[in-house]
Scaffold this motif. Structure first.
Motif, short mmCIF file in Angstrom:
data_model
loop_
_atom_site.label_atom_id
_atom_site.label_comp_id
_atom_site.label_asym_id
_atom_site.label_seq_id
_atom_site.Cartn_x
_atom_site.Cartn_y
_atom_site.Cartn_z
N GLU A 1 0.64 -1.20 -0.21
CA GLU A 1 0.11 -0.13 0.00
C GLU A 1 1.11 1.28 -0.01
O GLU A 1 1.75 1.31 0.63
CB GLU A 1 -0.92 -0.23 1.41
CG GLU A 1 -1.85 1.05 1.51
CD GLU A 1 -2.81 1.11 2.51
OE1 GLU A 1 -3.59 2.06 2.53
OE2 GLU A 1 -2.80 0.14 3.26
N ASN B 1 -4.17 -2.08 7.52
CA ASN B 1 -3.53 -1.77 6.33
C ASN B 1 -3.97 -2.66 5.30
O ASN B 1 -4.17 -3.90 5.56
CB ASN B 1 -2.05 -2.04 6.55
CG ASN B 1 -1.50 -3.11 7.27
OD1 ASN B 1 -1.97 -3.39 8.31
ND2 ASN B 1 -0.75 -3.97 6.72
N ALA B 2 -3.85 -2.28 3.86
CA ALA B 2 -4.50 -2.96 2.71
C ALA B 2 -3.48 -3.74 2.44
O ALA B 2 -3.85 -4.98 1.70
CB ALA B 2 -4.69 -2.03 1.57
#
Length: 202
Positions: free
Chosen positions: A174, A193-194
């Motif tokens: 990310e 978080n991605a």
């Protein structure tokens, strides 16, 4: 962003891979997060026969796509017992204090258990009996981020195998602007978080 992921987690696991892994080495990776995924990919690229260990069955397909020959649920007593005494190298990429007796039993004579994931300071000691280490010549070692020469070797290896390190489910990055540092840290803290990594861009 591919190089960024390797400069941290990749360099951490590449040191023991270069020290202890060669074509045909039977490698076990404990924990399949950012470090573990890098270890699977790099170990397989240098010829290791990789077994991935995880408590999360949903990670199986990603591990096999990343280069593991086998996926084992570490919570399965039956599956773990089948591999007793079969591995040459175990890389522990978990940030916890594992049951070292269970994992050392997985090693063949002359095998190496390498800890790269840092456990909390409140739980970072372990005990083990000397006789198995002495009579089977097993080793317990630790490792930190690799140096300049091996970093270059790792990046050269990655550049020749860029498809292996492509952004895909299982090891994505990310990208966030540097001014959002606090937001990035908060996302990591709360597991929001991605991707496996957050890359801060100036």
């Amino acid at each position: 962003d591919r190089a960024c992921r390797l400069m941290g987690g990749g360099g951490t696991v590449f040191e023991p891979i270069i020290d202890y892994c060669e074509p045909g080495t039977r490698v076990g990776i404990i924990g399949v997060g950012g470090l573990g995924t890098a270890a699977i990919r790099l170990s397989s690229l240098v010829g290791g026969v990789v077994t991935a260990f995880s408590r999360s069955p949903e990670k199986k397909n990603a591990c096999l796509e990343d280069g593991a020959s086998e996926f084992v649920l570490s919570s399965s007593t039956e599956d773990m017992a089948k591999l007793k005494g079969t591995l040459d190298l175990l890389i522990d990429a978990t940030p916890v204090n594992i049951d070292i007796s269970q994992w050392l039993d997985m090693l063949a004579p002359n095998g190496v258990l390498c800890k790269v994931g840092l456990p909390p300071s409140t739980d970072s000691s372990f005990q083990y009996n000397w006789p198995p280490l002495i009579f089977q010549q097993k080793k317990i070692v630790g490792s930190v981020v690799t140096g300049t020469a091996r970093t270059k070797l790792m990046l050269d290896l990655a550049s020749q195998n860029q498809k292996v390190f492509a952004n895909r489910p299982g090891w994505s990055t990310e990208v966030m602007p540097f001014e959002k540092l606090n937001e990035a840290m908060e996302a990591l803290k709360n597991s929001k978080n991605a991707g496996f990594r957050i890359l801060l861009k100036w």
